[in-house]
Design a protein around this motif. Structure first.
Motif, PDB file in Angstrom:
ATOM      1  N   ASP A   1       0.820  -1.220   0.000  1.00 11.94           N
ATOM      2  CA  ASP A   1       0.000   0.000   0.000  1.00 11.94           C
ATOM      3  C   ASP A   1       0.855   1.272   0.000  1.00 11.94           C
ATOM      4  O   ASP A   1       0.726   2.130   0.876  1.00 11.94           O
ATOM      5  CB  ASP A   1      -0.936   0.010   1.211  1.00 11.94           C
ATOM      6  CG  ASP A   1      -1.841  -1.210   1.238  1.00 11.94           C
ATOM      7  OD1 ASP A   1      -2.022  -1.838   0.183  1.00 11.94           O
ATOM      8  OD2 ASP A   1      -2.353  -1.538   2.329  1.00 11.94           O
ATOM      9  N   VAL A   2       1.753   1.388  -0.959  1.00  8.56           N
ATOM     10  CA  VAL A   2       2.614   2.568  -1.024  1.00  8.56           C
ATOM     11  C   VAL A   2       1.837   3.722  -1.655  1.00  8.56           C
ATOM     12  O   VAL A   2       1.012   3.529  -2.554  1.00  8.56           O
ATOM     13  CB  VAL A   2       3.893   2.277  -1.823  1.00  8.56           C
ATOM     14  CG1 VAL A   2       4.687   1.152  -1.178  1.00  8.56           C
ATOM     15  CG2 VAL A   2       3.574   1.913  -3.267  1.00  8.56           C
ATOM     16  N   ASP A   3       2.112   4.947  -1.184  1.00  4.61           N
ATOM     17  CA  ASP A   3       1.465   6.122  -1.766  1.00  4.61           C
ATOM     18  C   ASP A   3       2.345   6.694  -2.878  1.00  4.61           C
ATOM     19  O   ASP A   3       3.393   6.126  -3.219  1.00  4.61           O
ATOM     20  CB  ASP A   3       1.180   7.177  -0.697  1.00  4.61           C
ATOM     21  CG  ASP A   3       2.433   7.573   0.084  1.00  4.61           C
ATOM     22  OD1 ASP A   3       3.553   7.407  -0.452  1.00  4.61           O
ATOM     23  OD2 ASP A   3       2.298   8.043   1.229  1.00  4.61           O
ATOM     24  N   LYS A   4       1.949   7.830  -3.430  1.00  4.47           N
ATOM     25  CA  LYS A   4       2.643   8.410  -4.581  1.00  4.47           C
ATOM     26  C   LYS A   4       4.079   8.768  -4.237  1.00  4.47           C
ATOM     27  O   LYS A   4       5.004   8.491  -5.014  1.00  4.47           O
ATOM     28  CB  LYS A   4       1.881   9.650  -5.059  1.00  4.47           C
ATOM     29  CG  LYS A   4       2.480  10.308  -6.291  1.00  4.47           C
ATOM     30  CD  LYS A   4       1.620  11.485  -6.728  1.00  4.47           C
ATOM     31  CE  LYS A   4       2.207  12.154  -7.969  1.00  4.47           C
ATOM     32  NZ  LYS A   4       1.379  13.309  -8.403  1.00  4.47           N
ATOM     33  N   GLU A   5       4.295   9.386  -3.073  1.00  2.00           N
ATOM     34  CA  GLU A   5       5.636   9.807  -2.692  1.00  2.00           C
ATOM     35  C   GLU A   5       6.529   8.597  -2.409  1.00  2.00           C
ATOM     36  O   GLU A   5       7.692   8.539  -2.836  1.00  2.00           O
ATOM     37  CB  GLU A   5       5.588  10.722  -1.463  1.00  2.00           C
ATOM     38  CG  GLU A   5       5.014  12.102  -1.711  1.00  2.00           C
ATOM     39  CD  GLU A   5       3.504  12.090  -1.914  1.00  2.00           C
ATOM     40  OE1 GLU A   5       2.860  11.082  -1.506  1.00  2.00           O
ATOM     41  OE2 GLU A   5       2.974  13.058  -2.480  1.00  2.00           O
ATOM     42  N   GLU A   6       5.978   7.633  -1.704  1.00  6.34           N
ATOM     43  CA  GLU A   6       6.767   6.437  -1.386  1.00  6.34           C
ATOM     44  C   GLU A   6       7.085   5.637  -2.643  1.00  6.34           C
ATOM     45  O   GLU A   6       8.166   5.050  -2.764  1.00  6.34           O
ATOM     46  CB  GLU A   6       6.005   5.563  -0.391  1.00  6.34           C
ATOM     47  CG  GLU A   6       6.838   4.419   0.176  1.00  6.34           C
ATOM     48  CD  GLU A   6       6.075   3.613   1.200  1.00  6.34           C
ATOM     49  OE1 GLU A   6       6.673   2.685   1.787  1.00  6.34           O
ATOM     50  OE2 GLU A   6       4.885   3.904   1.433  1.00  6.34           O
TER      51      GLU A   6
END
Length: 287
Positions: A239-244
């Motif tokens: 569940d990584v976000d855009k920044e990660e």
């Protein structure tokens, strides 16, 4: 020349220390590799058998000692047969340490990362399932052969189009090698690990399975939740976000600088060892 080296270094105390350090380093790397694969359980089993062999020999249990001796004698052949894939990977890693593969160590361009980000975020928003594996040092040729060969340039539009549901190539993995889409609709090995959460589906198991066997980077988009996950060396970022996502792609794809730093560090260690040898030689001459 070998006789001269033996006379010069044979009785040198530093050579004994260097010998111990090399053996320690090899054991350390083997244990580190074993922790990332099923070989760790194997090493524990071997250690238990060897301990039982010495114990039975010391106590005087002759029958058990003979049986364990036969197990150890024939076990070497059995291990080679059962773990030929793992042994091959160890030898490949040894070759990479000694002879760097410069062709596969090129840095990807910013356009590659942007195309990957754009396609993953697009599919995540619309819950389009996707599985993308990027070849690193370990060859993915055997998995490329299971799909439909494309050999095309990478673009976010093409990646998105491949995974659109009910299209011929949407089921399976896309494999990227040498910064080109080598093949689509590829079959990846499924992990048999019992540590994988039950809510994760076939895509995640395939990505982790490939990570257990190779050093490929695999990107996943869940069809159920739209969540983006990343697998590298059987380690799962969920569940990584855009920044990660941007940070992890840079971390795992831009490796040239890290390799150069490691090579410089190894060279520095070797130079220090040679300097110590020369200094020790000079001290003997002064005496």
């Amino acid at each position: 020349m070998l006789e001269w080296l033996n006379q010069f270094l044979g009785n040198h105390p530093f050579v004994s220390i260097l010998d111990i350090l090399i053996v320690w380093f090899i054991i350390y790397r083997l244990i580190g590799y074993a922790k990332q694969s099923r070989a760790m359980n194997l090493l524990q089993g071997i250690g238990l058998i060897i301990f039982a062999k010495f114990l039975s020999q010391g106590i005087g249990l002759q029958t058990i000692d003979w049986i364990l001796g036969q197990v150890i004698s024939w076990g070497v052949v059995a291990l080679i047969i059962l773990f030929q894939a793992e042994l091959r990977k160890v030898l490949e890693n040894l070759g990479k340490i000694l002879f760097r593969n410069r062709q596969s160590s090129r840095n990807p361009s910013e356009e590659l990362i942007e195309d990957l980000k754009k396609s993953l975020l697009y599919m995540s928003k619309r819950k389009i399932g996707a599985l993308i594996s990027i070849e690193a040092e370990d060859s993915l040729a055997e998995y490329i052969g299971t799909g439909t060969k494309l050999d095309s340039e990478i673009s976010s539009q093409l990646l998105i189009n491949i995974f659109i549901p009910n299209t011929p190539l949407h089921d399976g993995a896309v494999i990227i090698t040498d910064f080109r889409i080598a093949s689509a609709s590829c079959y990846l090995p499924l992990s048999e690990s019992k540590l994988i959460p039950k809510e994760l589906g076939t895509r995640h198991r395939a990505a982790i399975g490939l990570g257990e066997k190779t050093d490929a980077l695999t990107l996943i988009v869940s069809e159920e939740t739209g969540a983006i996950s990343i697998v590298k060396n059987d380690f799962l970022h969920r569940d990584v976000d855009k920044e990660e996502l941007h940070e992890l792609l840079n971390k795992y794809l831009f490796t040239e600088v890290e390799k150069d730093n490691q090579e410089n560090e190894n060279s520095h260690i070797i130079k220090n060892l040679l300097t110590m040898l020369r200094s020790s030689k000079g001290g003997k001459k002064n005496e």
